[in-house]
Design a protein around this motif. Structure first.
Motif, PDB file in Angstrom:
ATOM      1  N   SER A   1      86.457  34.076  45.066  1.00  0.00           N
ATOM      2  CA  SER A   1      85.398  33.272  44.490  1.00  0.00           C
ATOM      3  C   SER A   1      86.139  32.144  44.412  1.00  0.00           C
ATOM      4  CB  SER A   1      84.809  33.821  43.477  1.00  0.00           C
ATOM      5  OG  SER A   1      85.578  33.936  42.229  1.00  0.00           O
ATOM      6  N   ALA A   2      85.335  30.787  44.626  1.00  0.00           N
ATOM      7  CA  ALA A   2      85.528  29.353  44.069  1.00  0.00           C
ATOM      8  C   ALA A   2      86.352  29.568  42.836  1.00  0.00           C
ATOM      9  CB  ALA A   2      84.480  28.766  44.217  1.00  0.00           C
ATOM     10  N   ALA A   3      85.696  30.143  41.680  1.00  0.00           N
ATOM     11  CA  ALA A   3      86.091  30.211  40.195  1.00  0.00           C
ATOM     12  C   ALA A   3      87.315  30.570  40.282  1.00  0.00           C
ATOM     13  CB  ALA A   3      84.935  30.884  39.480  1.00  0.00           C
ATOM     14  N   GLU A   4      87.825  31.924  40.948  1.00  0.00           N
ATOM     15  CA  GLU A   4      89.038  32.595  41.085  1.00  0.00           C
ATOM     16  C   GLU A   4      90.123  31.670  41.519  1.00  0.00           C
ATOM     17  OE1 GLU A   4      87.881  37.235  41.299  1.00  0.00           O
ATOM     18  OE2 GLU A   4      87.991  35.955  43.015  1.00  0.00           O
ATOM     19  N   LEU A   5      89.710  31.045  42.624  1.00  0.00           N
ATOM     20  CA  LEU A   5      90.659  30.267  43.289  1.00  0.00           C
ATOM     21  C   LEU A   5      90.860  28.938  42.414  1.00  0.00           C
ATOM     22  CD1 LEU A   5      89.406  30.324  46.954  1.00  0.00           C
ATOM     23  CD2 LEU A   5      91.542  31.147  46.112  1.00  0.00           C
ATOM     24  N   ARG A   6      89.940  28.192  41.715  1.00  0.00           N
ATOM     25  CA  ARG A   6      90.079  27.136  40.992  1.00  0.00           C
ATOM     26  C   ARG A   6      90.921  27.316  39.864  1.00  0.00           C
ATOM     27  NH1 ARG A   6      85.199  26.600  40.520  1.00  0.00           N
ATOM     28  NH2 ARG A   6      84.902  25.235  42.366  1.00  0.00           N
ATOM     29  N   GLU A   7      90.981  28.566  39.343  1.00  0.00           N
ATOM     30  CA  GLU A   7      91.564  29.147  38.112  1.00  0.00           C
ATOM     31  C   GLU A   7      93.310  28.940  38.540  1.00  0.00           C
ATOM     32  OE1 GLU A   7      92.136  32.529  34.736  1.00  0.00           O
ATOM     33  OE2 GLU A   7      90.499  32.455  36.191  1.00  0.00           O
ATOM     34  N   ARG A   8      93.383  29.495  39.751  1.00  0.00           N
ATOM     35  CA  ARG A   8      94.680  29.974  40.330  1.00  0.00           C
ATOM     36  C   ARG A   8      95.453  28.606  40.428  1.00  0.00           C
ATOM     37  NH1 ARG A   8      94.429  33.072  45.640  1.00  0.00           N
ATOM     38  NH2 ARG A   8      93.273  34.391  44.264  1.00  0.00           N
ATOM     39  N   PHE A   9      94.771  27.761  41.206  1.00  0.00           N
ATOM     40  CA  PHE A   9      95.433  26.371  41.797  1.00  0.00           C
ATOM     41  C   PHE A   9      95.635  25.636  40.665  1.00  0.00           C
ATOM     42  CE2 PHE A   9      93.374  27.266  46.059  1.00  0.00           C
ATOM     43  CZ  PHE A   9      94.664  27.615  46.610  1.00  0.00           C
ATOM     44  N   THR A  10      94.690  25.561  39.548  1.00  0.00           N
ATOM     45  CA  THR A  10      94.853  25.028  38.419  1.00  0.00           C
ATOM     46  C   THR A  10      95.959  25.211  37.545  1.00  0.00           C
ATOM     47  OG1 THR A  10      92.421  24.331  38.021  1.00  0.00           O
ATOM     48  CG2 THR A  10      93.783  24.018  36.309  1.00  0.00           C
ATOM     49  N   ALA A  11      96.268  26.562  37.401  1.00  0.00           N
ATOM     50  CA  ALA A  11      97.338  27.103  36.937  1.00  0.00           C
ATOM     51  C   ALA A  11      98.514  26.622  37.583  1.00  0.00           C
ATOM     52  CB  ALA A  11      97.243  28.601  36.708  1.00  0.00           C
ATOM     53  N   SER A  12      98.838  26.861  39.015  1.00  0.00           N
ATOM     54  CA  SER A  12      99.823  26.415  39.638  1.00  0.00           C
ATOM     55  C   SER A  12     100.121  25.114  39.244  1.00  0.00           C
ATOM     56  CB  SER A  12      99.593  27.059  41.041  1.00  0.00           C
ATOM     57  OG  SER A  12      99.463  28.277  41.319  1.00  0.00           O
ATOM     58  N   ARG A  13      99.160  24.268  39.549  1.00  0.00           N
ATOM     59  CA  ARG A  13      99.401  22.685  39.292  1.00  0.00           C
ATOM     60  C   ARG A  13      99.950  22.512  38.085  1.00  0.00           C
ATOM     61  NH1 ARG A  13      94.451  18.916  39.732  1.00  0.00           N
ATOM     62  NH2 ARG A  13      93.809  19.990  37.666  1.00  0.00           N
ATOM     63  N   ALA A  14      99.456  23.176  36.796  1.00  0.00           N
ATOM     64  CA  ALA A  14     100.022  22.885  35.604  1.00  0.00           C
ATOM     65  C   ALA A  14     101.414  23.307  35.383  1.00  0.00           C
ATOM     66  CB  ALA A  14      99.125  23.592  34.321  1.00  0.00           C
ATOM     67  N   ALA A  15     101.927  24.250  36.422  1.00  0.00           N
ATOM     68  CA  ALA A  15     103.119  24.840  36.010  1.00  0.00           C
ATOM     69  C   ALA A  15     104.402  24.061  36.572  1.00  0.00           C
ATOM     70  CB  ALA A  15     103.245  26.341  36.342  1.00  0.00           C
ATOM     71  N   ARG A  16     103.874  23.237  37.504  1.00  0.00           N
ATOM     72  CA  ARG A  16     104.821  22.547  38.160  1.00  0.00           C
ATOM     73  C   ARG A  16     105.208  21.112  37.409  1.00  0.00           C
ATOM     74  NH1 ARG A  16     105.797  24.984  43.109  1.00  0.00           N
ATOM     75  NH2 ARG A  16     106.816  23.273  44.288  1.00  0.00           N
ATOM     76  N   THR A  17     105.654  21.203  36.413  1.00  0.00           N
ATOM     77  CA  THR A  17     106.278  20.055  35.771  1.00  0.00           C
ATOM     78  C   THR A  17     107.892  19.902  35.928  1.00  0.00           C
ATOM     79  OG1 THR A  17     106.637  21.434  33.786  1.00  0.00           O
ATOM     80  CG2 THR A  17     104.610  20.418  33.928  1.00  0.00           C
ATOM     81  N   VAL A  18     108.356  18.761  35.683  1.00  0.00           N
ATOM     82  CA  VAL A  18     109.700  18.323  35.890  1.00  0.00           C
ATOM     83  C   VAL A  18     110.516  19.541  34.977  1.00  0.00           C
ATOM     84  CG1 VAL A  18     111.492  16.861  35.508  1.00  0.00           C
ATOM     85  CG2 VAL A  18     109.623  16.105  36.729  1.00  0.00           C
ATOM     86  N   GLU A  19     110.054  19.671  33.788  1.00  0.00           N
ATOM     87  CA  GLU A  19     110.726  20.485  32.874  1.00  0.00           C
ATOM     88  C   GLU A  19     110.687  21.912  33.396  1.00  0.00           C
ATOM     89  OE1 GLU A  19     109.568  16.843  30.991  1.00  0.00           O
ATOM     90  OE2 GLU A  19     108.391  18.558  32.227  1.00  0.00           O
ATOM     91  N   ARG A  20     109.747  22.579  33.715  1.00  0.00           N
ATOM     92  CA  ARG A  20     109.601  23.934  34.506  1.00  0.00           C
ATOM     93  C   ARG A  20     110.403  24.010  35.562  1.00  0.00           C
ATOM     94  NH1 ARG A  20     103.788  26.410  32.826  1.00  0.00           N
ATOM     95  NH2 ARG A  20     103.811  25.966  30.438  1.00  0.00           N
ATOM     96  N   LEU A  21     110.267  23.192  36.508  1.00  0.00           N
ATOM     97  CA  LEU A  21     110.897  23.023  37.870  1.00  0.00           C
ATOM     98  C   LEU A  21     112.482  23.085  37.819  1.00  0.00           C
ATOM     99  CD1 LEU A  21     108.667  20.845  39.870  1.00  0.00           C
ATOM    100  CD2 LEU A  21     108.846  23.466  40.076  1.00  0.00           C
ATOM    101  N   ALA A  22     113.001  22.494  36.554  1.00  0.00           N
ATOM    102  CA  ALA A  22     114.496  22.094  36.517  1.00  0.00           C
ATOM    103  C   ALA A  22     115.013  23.404  35.937  1.00  0.00           C
ATOM    104  CB  ALA A  22     114.608  21.323  35.207  1.00  0.00           C
ATOM    105  N   ILE A  23     114.510  24.521  35.868  1.00  0.00           N
ATOM    106  CA  ILE A  23     115.311  25.857  35.521  1.00  0.00           C
ATOM    107  C   ILE A  23     115.607  26.341  37.028  1.00  0.00           C
ATOM    108  CG2 ILE A  23     113.902  26.166  33.449  1.00  0.00           C
ATOM    109  CD1 ILE A  23     112.637  28.245  34.982  1.00  0.00           C
ATOM    110  N   ARG A  24     115.244  25.697  38.047  1.00  0.00           N
ATOM    111  CA  ARG A  24     115.889  26.384  39.300  1.00  0.00           C
ATOM    112  C   ARG A  24     116.884  25.792  39.622  1.00  0.00           C
ATOM    113  NH1 ARG A  24     110.282  27.142  42.935  1.00  0.00           N
ATOM    114  NH2 ARG A  24     108.968  27.223  41.188  1.00  0.00           N
ATOM    115  N   PRO A  25     118.307  26.969  39.575  1.00  0.00           N
ATOM    116  CA  PRO A  25     119.657  26.268  39.693  1.00  0.00           C
ATOM    117  C   PRO A  25     120.086  25.460  40.684  1.00  0.00           C
ATOM    118  CG  PRO A  25     119.301  28.553  40.225  1.00  0.00           C
ATOM    119  CD  PRO A  25     118.173  28.477  39.727  1.00  0.00           C
TER     120      PRO A  25
END
Length: 235
Positions: free
Chosen positions: A114-138
């Protein structure tokens, strides 16, 4: 759109979901050093491209075609960008195609989320991609983290929702229509060893980059370009 190098020998670069042309900040210059004019496109709802709340795969294909005025010698697509590239091939007519960490299997014939499910999924993915969170990737450099976080911040959720809900069903890839390379991470969440063997049987060159993640060249640029060089030199 970003461009590196000059001349008529074009390498077209298509990024993945939540990405942008800047995803190729290291690949573009490496291709320019090899004599290409590397052109990286921003897909609808990504980077500098306008949002498209009624997006379809055809619209994404049109965006790819709009940045080149001749068939490119080489076209590289990553993840979603690889799927878009596969649909663009009949009109784009590249000399060679490279698909990065994508299985090239038939999309699901089941109804989309559903649009609501996809919206929630993409919003969460976008929020998780910060410099601080990405910097843990060695393996990722500071620049890798910066461009990915910036791309995520500019990503339009509604464009992605519209694309996902308009694109389902279809046929499995039957084989390459131009000389084609699949580069997968090893291990890969998306291209299993079994699927890699199936793609080879269909006529694709398939190579793996051990230790790489989904954005295969991040932290492994020399390995990625080495695989590309090997394939190009093999003719």
């Amino acid at each position: 759109m970003l461009t590196w190098g000059s001349g008529d020998r074009v390498a077209l670069l298509v990024h993945g979901m939540l990405g942008a042309a800047s995803q190729y900040h290291s690949v573009g210059p490496a291709l320019a050093d090899r004599g290409y004019r590397a052109v990286a496109v921003d897909l609808p709802g990504h980077g500098d491209a306008p949002r498209a709340p009624d997006a379809t795969m055809d619209l994404f294909v049109d965006a790819v075609l709009s940045v080149v005025d001749r068939p490119p010698a080489l076209a590289i697509g990553h993840s979603l960008g690889a799927i878009v590239l596969s649909h663009a091939l009949p009109r784009l007519q590249p000399g060679r195609a490279v698909y990065v960490d994508v299985p090239l299997s038939a999309p699901s014939a089941a109804p989309p989320a559903s649009a609501a499910e996809l919206r929630e999924r993409f919003t969460a993915s976008r929020a998780a991609r910060t410099v601080e969170r990405l910097a843990i990737r060695p393996d990722w450099s500071a620049e890798d983290c910066r461009v990915e976080a910036e791309a995520a911040a500019r990503f339009d959720v509604e464009t992605a929702v519209a694309l996902e809900r308009s694109y389902f069903g279809g046929d499995a890839v039957q084989g390459p229509v131009v000389p084609s390379l699949v580069v997968r991470a090893d291990p890969s969440r998306y291209v299993s060893a079994e699927r890699a063997r199936e793609l080879e049987e269909l006529g694709f060159w398939v190579r793996s980059v051990p230790g790489a993640g989904h954005s295969v060249w991040y932290g492994h640029l020399d390995d990625f370009m080495g695989v590309l060089d090997e394939w190009l030199e093999a003719g």
